[in-house]
Design an enzyme around this catalytic site. Structure first.
Site, mmCIF file in Angstrom:
data_model
loop_
_atom_site.group_PDB
_atom_site.id
_atom_site.type_symbol
_atom_site.label_atom_id
_atom_site.label_comp_id
_atom_site.label_asym_id
_atom_site.label_seq_id
_atom_site.Cartn_x
_atom_site.Cartn_y
_atom_site.Cartn_z
ATOM 1 N N HIS A 1 1.425 3.912 1.921
ATOM 2 C CA HIS A 1 2.006 4.659 3.045
ATOM 3 C C HIS A 1 3.532 4.678 2.963
ATOM 4 C CE1 HIS A 1 -1.859 4.167 5.658
ATOM 5 N NE2 HIS A 1 -1.909 5.226 4.865
ATOM 6 N N ASP B 1 5.896 4.384 4.938
ATOM 7 C CA ASP B 1 6.690 3.353 5.619
ATOM 8 C C ASP B 1 6.577 1.992 4.916
ATOM 9 O OD1 ASP B 1 3.986 3.363 6.634
ATOM 10 O OD2 ASP B 1 4.637 1.984 8.205
ATOM 11 N N HIS B 2 6.017 1.976 3.695
ATOM 12 C CA HIS B 2 5.980 0.752 2.889
ATOM 13 C C HIS B 2 6.533 0.971 1.480
ATOM 14 C CE1 HIS B 2 3.649 -1.456 5.955
ATOM 15 N NE2 HIS B 2 3.397 -0.197 6.316
ATOM 16 N N ASP C 1 -0.297 -3.780 6.183
ATOM 17 C CA ASP C 1 -0.889 -3.230 7.407
ATOM 18 C C ASP C 1 -2.366 -3.596 7.537
ATOM 19 O OD1 ASP C 1 1.533 -2.105 7.951
ATOM 20 O OD2 ASP C 1 0.884 -0.023 7.767
ATOM 21 N N HIS D 1 0.846 -1.203 0.000
ATOM 22 C CA HIS D 1 0.000 0.000 0.000
ATOM 23 C C HIS D 1 0.872 1.241 0.000
ATOM 24 C CE1 HIS D 1 0.763 -0.531 4.300
ATOM 25 N NE2 HIS D 1 0.226 0.651 4.578
ATOM 26 N N HIS E 1 -7.627 -0.475 5.473
ATOM 27 C CA HIS E 1 -6.530 0.330 6.036
ATOM 28 C C HIS E 1 -6.265 1.479 5.059
ATOM 29 C CE1 HIS E 1 -2.812 1.383 8.078
ATOM 30 N NE2 HIS E 1 -2.132 1.230 6.948
HETATM 31 FE FE FE Z 1 2.806 0.724 8.067
HETATM 32 ZN ZN ZN Z 2 0.057 1.677 6.485
#
Ligand code: FE
Ligand code: ZN
Length: 259
Positions: free
Chosen positions: A56, A58-59, A133, A54, A113
């Protein structure tokens, strides 16, 4: 296929998928380029693909830099996130087949999410599923772009995979999640036993992944909205709560936000 968790940022996991025979590799969720490229070099691998769950940061934070460092690398991600997953080359829809390092896999569309979230399922050598997530060990992700009912649907899709499927999730949150699960179902022996095991693993700094789908069905409150004990705990605190699965799920999610 060998699977190696790569700790990234403060508590994220990227996962290297490796064919040990020919050193072909792919990375699931590349939040940072430098540590991933360093691990690839250290192991003498040829990185061929990034699989993003996804959008975000942090991915996907490392996608652009890795794509610049390795021209021609494929970046797989959700068709719904064409504008949000950087360097995306292979947009995937629900159920679509994919191939990386000579392995066939399947994209599962599991929104809530985020509205474009994907999981990646590989039957061969596993089965294995990469859940980002959406499904963590002992909890689900926050509902940033979806409703409780939609998250339940996405989780049901994952729960329908074989019980032996190994679950590789996006963050090391397991210990805290199991404390919450234990608080909701204090008599659940599977939760108590796993909490003890995970506390020992964390004390030694070891990762708690992978879980399995079967284990999640026994220990994850977000797959256990039918549990009598879970419902009893909630009804003691919220006598007005309707006795239906969506209401129980939504209340569990709300409690976890503040646990
Ligand atoms: Fe995350
Ligand atoms: Zn996330």
């Amino acid at each position: 296929m060998e699977i190696v968790p790569v700790p990234l940022l403060s508590d994220n996991y990227g996962y290297l998928l490796i064919d040990p025979d020919n050193k072909r590799a792919a990375i699931v969720d590349c939040s940072e380029a430098a540590p991933v490229l360093a691990e690839v070099t250290r192991r003498g691998l040829r990185l061929e693909a990034i699989l993003s769950t996804h959008h975000h940061y942090d991915h996907i934070g490392g996608n652009e830099e890795v794509a610049r460092a390795i021209p021609g690398i494929r970046v797989l991600g959700s068709r719904a996130d064409l504008q949000r997953v950087p360097a995306l080359t292979d947009p995937l829809a629900d159920g679509e087949e994919l191939e990386v390092i000579g392995r066939r896999g399947r994209a599962l569309f599991i929104p809530a999410h985020t509205s474009g979230h994907l999981a990646y399922f590989f039957a061969q050598d596993g089965p294995d599923v990469f859940t980002g997530d959406t499904l963590f060990a002992a909890r689900c992700g926050r509902l940033f772009e979806g409703s409780p009912a939609q998250m339940m649907q996405s989780l049901a899709k994952l729960a329908a995979l074989p019980d032996a499927t190994r679950v590789w999730c996006g963050h090391e949150y397991t210990e805290k999640n199991l404390r919450f699960a234990h608080h909701l179902e204090p008599a659940n022996a599977d939760i108590a036993a796993k909490l003890a095991r995970v506390e020992a693993q964390r004390k030694e700094g070891r990762p708690t992944v992978p879980s399995t789908i079967g284990e999640e069905k026994r220990t994850n409150p977000f797959l256990r909205s039918e549990s009598a004990e879970l419902r009893r705990t909630l009804h003691e605190r919220f006598p007005e709560l309707p006795n239906d699965a969506v209401a129980v799920f939504a209340k569990t999610r709300e409690l976890k936000d503040n646990f």
